[in-house]
Write a protein that holds these residues in place. Structure first.
Motif, short mmCIF file in Angstrom:
data_model
loop_
_atom_site.label_atom_id
_atom_site.label_comp_id
_atom_site.label_asym_id
_atom_site.label_seq_id
_atom_site.Cartn_x
_atom_site.Cartn_y
_atom_site.Cartn_z
N SER A 46 3.08 -6.93 -2.16
CA SER A 46 3.09 -5.69 -1.40
C SER A 46 4.35 -4.90 -1.72
CB SER A 46 3.04 -5.98 0.11
OG SER A 46 3.05 -4.78 0.86
N PHE A 47 4.15 -3.72 -2.32
CA PHE A 47 5.26 -2.80 -2.56
C PHE A 47 4.74 -1.38 -2.33
CE2 PHE A 47 3.20 -3.77 -6.59
CZ PHE A 47 2.99 -2.52 -7.17
N ALA A 48 5.64 -0.48 -2.07
CA ALA A 48 5.25 0.88 -1.67
C ALA A 48 4.30 1.50 -2.69
CB ALA A 48 6.49 1.75 -1.49
N ASN A 49 3.16 1.99 -2.22
CA ASN A 49 2.13 2.63 -3.03
C ASN A 49 1.41 1.66 -3.97
OD1 ASN A 49 2.43 5.30 -2.02
ND2 ASN A 49 4.24 5.58 -3.31
N GLY A 50 1.64 0.37 -3.81
CA GLY A 50 1.00 -0.61 -4.68
C GLY A 50 -0.43 -0.90 -4.29
N PRO A 51 -1.18 -1.60 -5.14
CA PRO A 51 -2.59 -1.92 -4.87
C PRO A 51 -2.70 -2.96 -3.75
CG PRO A 51 -1.85 -3.07 -6.84
CD PRO A 51 -0.73 -2.15 -6.43
N LYS A 52 -3.79 -2.87 -3.00
CA LYS A 52 -4.05 -3.80 -1.90
C LYS A 52 -5.12 -4.83 -2.24
CE LYS A 52 -1.21 -1.38 0.59
NZ LYS A 52 0.17 -1.87 0.80
N ASP A 53 -5.90 -4.56 -3.28
CA ASP A 53 -6.99 -5.46 -3.66
C ASP A 53 -7.28 -5.24 -5.14
OD1 ASP A 53 -9.07 -7.27 -3.57
OD2 ASP A 53 -10.24 -6.21 -2.06
N TRP A 54 -8.04 -6.16 -5.71
CA TRP A 54 -8.39 -6.04 -7.13
C TRP A 54 -9.44 -4.95 -7.33
CZ3 TRP A 54 -7.37 -10.71 -4.78
CH2 TRP A 54 -6.31 -11.44 -5.32
N ALA A 55 -9.46 -4.38 -8.52
CA ALA A 55 -10.40 -3.30 -8.81
C ALA A 55 -11.84 -3.78 -8.84
CB ALA A 55 -10.04 -2.64 -10.14
N GLY A 56 -12.05 -5.05 -9.16
CA GLY A 56 -13.42 -5.56 -9.25
C GLY A 56 -13.49 -7.04 -8.97
N PRO A 57 -14.68 -7.55 -8.70
CA PRO A 57 -14.86 -8.98 -8.44
C PRO A 57 -14.89 -9.77 -9.75
CG PRO A 57 -16.98 -7.91 -8.41
CD PRO A 57 -15.96 -6.82 -8.63
N PRO A 58 -14.89 -11.09 -9.67
CA PRO A 58 -15.04 -11.89 -10.89
C PRO A 58 -16.41 -11.65 -11.52
CG PRO A 58 -14.44 -13.27 -9.01
CD PRO A 58 -14.81 -11.93 -8.47
#
Length: 526
Positions: free
Chosen positions: A503-515
């Motif tokens: 977790s960092f400012a403006n960072g991603p919260k989840d992956w773009a896609g599933p496996p």
């Protein structure tokens, strides 16, 4: 000095950047005699800070985005494989022959989750079939499908009980070291239980101890391949403590446009490359067609990545085409195992100047055990962790496969820092980590939080110092992992999984896609 200070220093980071990290400490997570919570927090914090640093470099920001580490998110991620559900179903844990066994003079632990390792263990101990008829021998006369399935399950369970009893009897007649040597000689995996003092006196233990937590260096000094600039963000605001959530719009992706060849297996290496995928990298995992994969491990560590299979002895040209535009190559096989395919760091740098090569192993790249296979559970036993968490009479285990997960985040951090440094001079770089060196760090070098003193444990661990980052604040009780779990559809079914702990400012919260399905993607970049 706190764990994050030590980890960040090992990565070559500027000391003043540690001030960008703040912690939300939860005392009831990853409880253990050893400082597991503190180690896990330090690994994730170092990785998030390395990502934030690279993001600031690529956007031209004057300040590195603020990093916040929540022990609840970290604890959930460090047992992500236990939280995974596929269409509501949990996966099995360790295989029946992956466990502790009594020997003539102590204990040994084996690992037989993969079919070929199970076969080699049985061969080494001269255990042959004898558990009754196989499933195919069940008389199908007048049986419906349900009754046949029940009968076949009973046959399999009887065969497992036979193998367990036979292995137990064979190991009871040998000393722990005799069993260790015999199984390894047959290509299997077994490790004798050792105390921390016995490991320190072992040649491999001494070799591991002399190495830094993260080995790093340059391989050449060619003209640089500059990182593609990213659109700059507005000045970042301090992160407020809140539960992780998905759906953040337009996140800062420090690894965007970078290509990563992932030649890793099991947990630690795939955790590292899964993290790079979270940060925007195009990650392509490459497996040998003849090696099996455990479905739960692929699904748990496959988020954001693609997966293909190549026989490097036959498909070398295809691999070279991939390498020709790769920024990073990550390997997780025994040291030297891939050299015959031209995959040593030196050979890779010669063909792809400016590449970052990351290497991961169980026991380290040097010493008499350098070519041995290993897993987290076995490294715990060899290095004395199992004794520290239990006793020599009744060994214990860490509350998570913390060596795997911790080393995975450190490996990703090392890659990110190497990419930042590469932006200065364009030189190829290597980074190298091992589970055994992370174990040494956990046993002897990571300080405990002041808030959770344990009387008398410091001297026994050789780690009596306690400390905590002044920016740390006490969080609420962990209670449940639910705030750090989410669900999504995938080609393999509906998945429940742990959210990333970075977790960092403006960072991603989840992956773009599933496996994706294991080994089914084309061998090409996006």
């Amino acid at each position: 000095m706190t764990g994050i200070n030590v980890a960040w220093s090992a990565l070559g980071g500027a000391p003043e950047l540690v001030a960008r990290v703040s912690d939300e400490v939860r005392r009831d997570v990853l409880d253990a005699r050893l400082p597991v919570r503190e180690t896990a927090r330090a690994c994730v914090a170092a990785c998030a800070l390395a990502a934030a640093e690279l993001g600031a470099r690529r956007t031209g920001a004057a300040e590195v985005p603020a990093v916040r580490v929540d022990d609840g998110a970290v604890a959930t991620a460090f047992v992500s494989e236990r939280h995974l559900r596929v269409d509501g179903r949990a996966s099995a844990g360790f295989a029946p022959l992956s466990r502790f066994w009594r020997t003539a003079d102590g204990w040994v632990r084996t690992h037989a989750n993969y079919p070929h390792h199970r076969e080699r263990l049985l061969t080494a101990l001269e255990v042959t079939g004898g558990g009754g008829p196989g499933a195919g021998d069940v008389d199908a006369g007048a049986m419906d499908a349900r009754e046949r399935a029940v009968r076949e399950r009973a046959v399999r369970e009887r065969a497992v009980r036979y193998e367990v009893d036979a292995v137990a009897a064979a190991l009871a007649e040998r000393t722990s070291v005799e069993a260790e040597d015999a199984v390894y000689a047959a290509g299997g995996l077994a490790v004798a239980l050792r105390t921390p003092e016995e490991w320190a006196a072992h040649p491999q233990g001494a070799e591991v101890r002399r190495l830094p937590l993260v080995e790093r260096g340059t391989l050449d000094a060619p003209p640089g391949r500059p990182l593609t600039p990213l659109a700059p963000f507005a000045p970042v605001a301090p992160l407020a403590p809140l539960a992780p959530r998905t759906g953040a719009a337009g996140p800062l992706l420090p690894a965007a446009s970078l290509r990563v060849l992932d030649l890793t297996r099991v947990i630690a290496g795939p955790v590292a490359t899964r993290t790079l995928a979270l940060l925007g990298a195009d990650v392509l995992r490459v497996d040998a067609p003849h090696l099996p994969e455990l479905p739960v491990q692929h699904l748990d560590t496959g988020f954001g990545k693609r997966s293909t299979r190549l026989d490097l002895a036959v498909d070398g040209r295809t691999f070279e085409e991939l390498l020709g535009s790769a920024d990073v190559v990550v390997t997780g096989y025994r040291p030297g195992a891939l050299d015959r395919f031209g995959l040593s760091p030196e050979a890779l740098a010669e063909r792809r100047p400016g590449v970052v090569v990351a290497q991961l192993s169980a026991w380290g790249a040097h010493g008499p055990w350098r070519e041995r296979r290993g897993f987290d559970s076995l490294v715990q036993v060899a290095t004395g962790i199992a004794v520290a968490e239990g006793s020599a009479e009744r060994p214990g285990a860490l509350p998570a496969q913390a060596l795997d997960h911790g080393t995975g985040y450190l490996l990703a951090a090392a890659v990110l820092r190497a990419l930042t440094e590469r932006a200065d001079d364009g030189a190829s770089r290597y980074v190298r980590l091992s589970l055994a060196r992370t174990a040494e760090w956990l046993l002897h070098e990571v300080p405990r939080d002041r808030e959770v003193p344990r009387a008398g444990e410091g001297d026994r661990r050789g780690n009596g110092d306690v400390d905590v980052d002044r920016s740390a604040v006490p969080g609420g009780p962990y209670g449940s992992p639910d705030p750090w779990l989410t669900e999504r559809d995938s080609p393999c079914g509906r998945l429940r999984y742990a959210l990333p702990p970075l977790s960092f400012a403006n960072g991603p919260k989840d992956w773009a896609g599933p496996p994706t399905r294991w080994g089914t993607d084309p061998a090409r970049w996006r």
